[in-house]
Every structure is written in C-alpha cells, then in structure tokens.
Design a protein around this motif. Structure first.
Motif, PDB file in Angstrom:
ATOM      1  N   THR A  78       7.950  -8.697   5.208  1.00  0.00           N
ATOM      2  CA  THR A  78       7.773  -8.169   3.859  1.00  0.00           C
ATOM      3  C   THR A  78       7.220  -6.756   3.961  1.00  0.00           C
ATOM      4  N   LEU A  79       7.843  -5.834   3.236  1.00  0.00           N
ATOM      5  CA  LEU A  79       7.390  -4.443   3.271  1.00  0.00           C
ATOM      6  C   LEU A  79       6.144  -4.272   2.410  1.00  0.00           C
ATOM      7  N   MET A  80       5.208  -3.504   2.927  1.00  0.00           N
ATOM      8  CA  MET A  80       3.987  -3.197   2.181  1.00  0.00           C
ATOM      9  C   MET A  80       4.314  -2.152   1.125  1.00  0.00           C
ATOM     10  N   ASN A  81       3.608  -2.195   0.001  1.00  0.00           N
ATOM     11  CA  ASN A  81       3.808  -1.134  -0.979  1.00  0.00           C
ATOM     12  C   ASN A  81       3.030   0.104  -0.550  1.00  0.00           C
ATOM     13  N   GLU A  82       3.294   1.202  -1.201  1.00  0.00           N
ATOM     14  CA  GLU A  82       2.739   2.491  -0.781  1.00  0.00           C
ATOM     15  C   GLU A  82       1.212   2.509  -0.825  1.00  0.00           C
ATOM     16  N   ASP A  83       0.626   1.872  -1.837  1.00  0.00           N
ATOM     17  CA  ASP A  83      -0.836   1.843  -1.944  1.00  0.00           C
ATOM     18  C   ASP A  83      -1.461   1.081  -0.782  1.00  0.00           C
ATOM     19  N   ASP A  84      -0.844  -0.023  -0.387  1.00  0.00           N
ATOM     20  CA  ASP A  84      -1.354  -0.795   0.746  1.00  0.00           C
ATOM     21  C   ASP A  84      -1.265   0.002   2.044  1.00  0.00           C
ATOM     22  N   VAL A  85      -0.163   0.732   2.211  1.00  0.00           N
ATOM     23  CA  VAL A  85      -0.002   1.569   3.403  1.00  0.00           C
ATOM     24  C   VAL A  85      -1.090   2.637   3.433  1.00  0.00           C
ATOM     25  N   LYS A  86      -1.348   3.271   2.284  1.00  0.00           N
ATOM     26  CA  LYS A  86      -2.395   4.300   2.209  1.00  0.00           C
ATOM     27  C   LYS A  86      -3.755   3.726   2.584  1.00  0.00           C
ATOM     28  N   GLU A  87      -4.030   2.524   2.105  1.00  0.00           N
ATOM     29  CA  GLU A  87      -5.313   1.882   2.391  1.00  0.00           C
ATOM     30  C   GLU A  87      -5.468   1.603   3.884  1.00  0.00           C
TER      31      GLU A  87
END
Length: 133
Positions: A78-87
């Motif tokens: 499952t791909l992470m959303n952009e906010d999760d990647v930033k975190e």
C-alpha cells in the motif's frame, strides 16, 4: 507470495476468469524466469519484481494494461500518502541529524530500508530535497 499468486490463479481458472488467470500465469512465469534450481526469490524480491511489472503496465496505459494492473494490486504494498511520507522523512532527518543535500542519499536509503515500495520515488525525492534545502 508465489504460492498465493498460484492459488489465486487456480481460483481464477475455476471461476473461468481467463484474463486474470492468464495474467497471473504470466506473473508466475516471470518469477520462475528469475529463479533457477538453486535460487528461490524472497518475498521482497518478488514484490520488487511485481512493482516493476506494475510500473511498466502503467506506462503502457491502455485498457488491457490497466486491467492487468488491477489484477496485480492485491500483491503490491500500500502506498503511503504524501503527508505520511513527509512525517517519516522528517523523523529520519531529525533522528540522524542530516542536513543539506549531501545527506539526500542517506535519507533515501534509510527510508527505503524500512518502507521499500511504499512511496513513489519521484514524490519521495521531491520531499527529501525540499526538507534538506
């Protein structure tokens, strides 16, 4: 993972879902082509191969390729959303004291060590670049 794909292929065969069966047969063939009598691919290696196949299907972009990509989705991370990647990137940078573009490769390696295949590479590199500048 290979056993799961084989089981799903048999299920598709019994349900007379010929497109899905044929595509999963192709995927199994690709996995076996990478293997030999002594070397069996690990789940991570199979997942990397599936990600590569999916990227190629998306590049082709016709309706058949999109349908095949849908068949492949249950086996992909499952791909992470952009906010999760930033975190996650922010946590990596702060916990290791990285600063500046010279550390970009280190951040990317640390991210991929724990979250391989869970973020688009272009998005990830853009986020890392933005946070290190």
């Amino acid at each position: 993972m290979k056993a799961r794909i084989k089981a799903d292929m048999v299920t598709a065969w019994k349900a007379k879902e010929t497109e899905k069966r044929d595509f999963l047969k192709f995927v199994i063939g690709e996995i076996e082509r990478k293997e030999d009598a002594t070397v069996k691919l690990t789940s991570d290696e199979i997942q990397s191969l599936l990600i590569k196949i999916d990227k190629n299907l998306v590049i082709i972009g016709d309706s058949d390729s999109m349908k095949q990509s849908v068949f492949l989705n249950p086996y992909l991370p499952t791909l992470m959303n952009e906010d999760d990647v930033k975190e996650v990137v922010n946590t990596i940078i702060m916990s290791n004291g990285y600063s500046g573009m010279k550390d970009m490769g280190k951040v990317m390696n640390d991210f991929n060590a724990n979250f391989k295949g869970q973020a688009d590479g272009k998005i990830l590199s853009g986020i890392v670049r933005g946070m290190l500048n």
